[in-house]
Design a protein around this motif. Sequence first.
Motif, short mmCIF file in Angstrom:
data_model
loop_
_atom_site.label_atom_id
_atom_site.label_comp_id
_atom_site.label_asym_id
_atom_site.label_seq_id
_atom_site.Cartn_x
_atom_site.Cartn_y
_atom_site.Cartn_z
N ARG A 211 0.87 -1.17 0.00
CA ARG A 211 0.00 0.00 0.00
C ARG A 211 0.91 1.23 0.00
N PRO A 212 1.39 1.63 -1.17
CA PRO A 212 2.41 2.69 -1.24
C PRO A 212 1.82 4.09 -1.19
N PHE A 213 2.44 4.96 -0.40
CA PHE A 213 2.10 6.38 -0.37
C PHE A 213 3.39 7.18 -0.54
N THR A 214 3.25 8.40 -1.04
CA THR A 214 4.40 9.28 -1.15
C THR A 214 4.65 9.98 0.19
N ILE A 215 5.83 10.56 0.32
CA ILE A 215 6.15 11.29 1.54
C ILE A 215 5.19 12.47 1.73
N ASN A 216 4.82 13.11 0.63
CA ASN A 216 3.88 14.23 0.74
C ASN A 216 2.53 13.79 1.29
N GLN A 217 2.12 12.59 0.93
CA GLN A 217 0.87 12.06 1.47
C GLN A 217 1.03 11.70 2.95
N LYS A 218 2.15 11.10 3.30
CA LYS A 218 2.39 10.77 4.70
C LYS A 218 2.44 12.04 5.56
N ALA A 219 2.85 13.15 4.94
CA ALA A 219 3.00 14.41 5.67
C ALA A 219 1.67 14.98 6.15
N MET A 220 0.56 14.38 5.74
CA MET A 220 -0.72 14.81 6.30
C MET A 220 -0.74 14.61 7.82
N GLY A 221 0.14 13.75 8.32
CA GLY A 221 0.21 13.51 9.75
C GLY A 221 1.46 14.08 10.39
N LYS A 222 2.00 15.15 9.83
CA LYS A 222 3.26 15.70 10.37
C LYS A 222 3.11 16.20 11.80
N ASP A 223 1.89 16.57 12.20
CA ASP A 223 1.67 17.04 13.57
C ASP A 223 0.81 16.09 14.40
N ASP A 224 0.43 14.96 13.79
CA ASP A 224 -0.46 14.01 14.48
C ASP A 224 -0.30 12.65 13.81
N PHE A 225 0.36 11.71 14.50
CA PHE A 225 0.67 10.42 13.90
C PHE A 225 -0.57 9.65 13.48
N THR A 226 -1.74 9.96 14.06
CA THR A 226 -2.96 9.24 13.69
C THR A 226 -3.43 9.59 12.29
N LYS A 227 -2.87 10.64 11.71
CA LYS A 227 -3.26 11.06 10.36
C LYS A 227 -2.25 10.63 9.30
N ILE A 228 -1.20 9.91 9.70
CA ILE A 228 -0.25 9.37 8.72
C ILE A 228 -0.91 8.15 8.07
N PRO A 229 -1.09 8.13 6.75
CA PRO A 229 -1.73 6.96 6.12
C PRO A 229 -0.93 5.68 6.39
N HIS A 230 -1.65 4.63 6.77
CA HIS A 230 -1.00 3.35 7.09
C HIS A 230 -0.70 2.60 5.79
N GLY A 231 0.54 2.23 5.60
CA GLY A 231 0.87 1.42 4.44
C GLY A 231 2.32 1.56 4.01
N VAL A 232 2.87 0.46 3.48
CA VAL A 232 4.25 0.45 3.00
C VAL A 232 4.28 -0.27 1.65
N PRO A 233 5.28 0.04 0.80
CA PRO A 233 5.41 -0.66 -0.48
C PRO A 233 6.10 -2.00 -0.31
N GLY A 234 6.10 -2.83 -1.38
CA GLY A 234 6.81 -4.11 -1.28
C GLY A 234 6.44 -5.13 -2.34
N ILE A 235 5.51 -4.82 -3.24
CA ILE A 235 5.04 -5.82 -4.20
C ILE A 235 6.16 -6.31 -5.12
N GLN A 236 7.11 -5.43 -5.46
CA GLN A 236 8.19 -5.80 -6.37
C GLN A 236 9.31 -6.54 -5.67
N ASP A 237 9.60 -6.19 -4.43
CA ASP A 237 10.78 -6.72 -3.74
C ASP A 237 10.48 -7.90 -2.82
#
Length: 564
Positions: free
Chosen positions: A327-353
């Motif tokens: 479930r890949p997100f960009t850093i800019n998308q993750k930054a929605m939670g820069k002041d509140d960890f509950t707003k960081i989208p949950h997910g990491v990449p890995g389908i290729q590796d």
Amino acid sequence: MSSSSAMARILIKGGKVVNDDCTQEADVYIENGVVQQVGRELMIPGGAKVIDASRKLVMPGGIDTSVHLQETFMNAATADDYYSGTKAALAGGTTMVIGHVLPERNESLLEAYESCRSMADPKACCDYALHVGVTWWGPKVQAEMEKLVREHGVNSFQLFMAYKDQFMLRDGELFQALQHCKDIGAVARVHAENGELVAEGTKETLDLGITGPEGIEISRPEELESEATHRAITIANRVHCPIYLVNVSSMSAGDVVATAKMQGKVVHGETTVAHAVLNGLQYYHQDWAHAAAYVTVPPLRLDPNTPNYLMSLLGNDTLNVVSSDHRPFTINQKAMGKDDFTKIPHGVPGIQDRMSVLWERGVVGGKLDENQFVAVTSSNAAKIYNLYPRKGRIVPGADADIVVWDPEGSKTITVETQVQGGDTNLYEGLRCHGVPIVTISRGRLVYENGVFTCAEGSGKFYPLRTFPDFLYKKMVQREKCTALKPVEREPYTGEVVEVVVPGRRDFGCSDLDTPTRPCTRHGGVRDLHGSSFSFSGAQIDDSLPKRSSARILAPPGGRSSGIW
């Protein structure tokens, strides 16, 4: 791709064919998308494309059982759609993926499924299937689950014990959902975390002023996972439903699964390549963007021994499957939670590796052999989801989903050369020994030495059949043997006491004739066994004059010796 290339004849020559139970030196002949022959000195028609697999391994294509493509989650759209995501899968040696349909609360499961199919069908490059999330419960959900199973080729449903007020089912709802899964022969996938305590832990963490990515690890300790894992297995056992636990991330949860298996319960477990390779120290990195890139649920565990432990559980068949949970997100998308960890989208990449990293840490690391590698990346998934032996095995009659693997080849993982979406890679700089060099999907050569020959939309939806033997055969027989029956006995013919009407008082004083002062057991008469003092009537010493004090000359027990 042209129809001629789709129906090409392919001969894979000189390699070692690796299945989950054996390895043999053999050639593999493919025609019309199906494995036709496996052996030495094969008699084949002319015109076949020959792939030299000398000193290479010929393995069943990987099956990634948990990917999130073209999905919106926590207000962010994933960085891969079904085209880029399945293309990256093929580059990594995976030839089938199972995606997720996650309806919103009160949304129709059927409508969410149809929406996902409409996005995936024109884009997928490899075969795919779908899990449907049961994110709420009611008669409508129950009816739609049955329709999805009977008419739409779905055989698995994801149930959540986490994500309170969003996806979480209460214990009673989970009981009913598991019972219904058993009745319709579906695979019950359960995300086990104590959602109530996660919500409380999140509030407590924020109250302490912790807002960074480390909050995800602090608010979701592994005991909340192990408790929910035990509870899920207990509920499933009560309804005689096989259970498949997803994203097993901790040693304690793994121990719960191991104990349940030793007790004979039908339990299977899936972990992710990230949980089996990485640890939660990443959340404490000084660079916020670096730490946020690893945010997933359940979180990576702080104990650095956890990855090795989970890899060992894969090696001894306590855990059965490794997914990417891509479930890949960009850093800019993750930054929605820069002041509140509950707003960081949950997910990491890995389908290729997924497969290369698992080979490096599992096989090269001595935790798995090549047959176990095939089992946890392909064969076990095929058995659990009723695909075996059409997929997950190289035998005549199976789908020609094959990867030619170079165990001596190597590559260094970097975000700059990845095919999958996103602008981060969790395994940046990791050198992997063991790489896919050729991928064949349904008899089509789709990837060779870094070159893609797959077309957008060339993949197909793969309908899945219910009641997989790998899960249900043992369970059905066990239910027959342990069916509860009443004890046969003669009816009782003795007397039966009258039933006391609730609320009626049949003892003491009646409510209708309560006296002006409480009743006593003495009734105003002196009890000679009791004290000589009584509240009723005249007392024996009434005639004696009252004295303020009296000197005791001979106290009970004798006089003092005078020392004091």
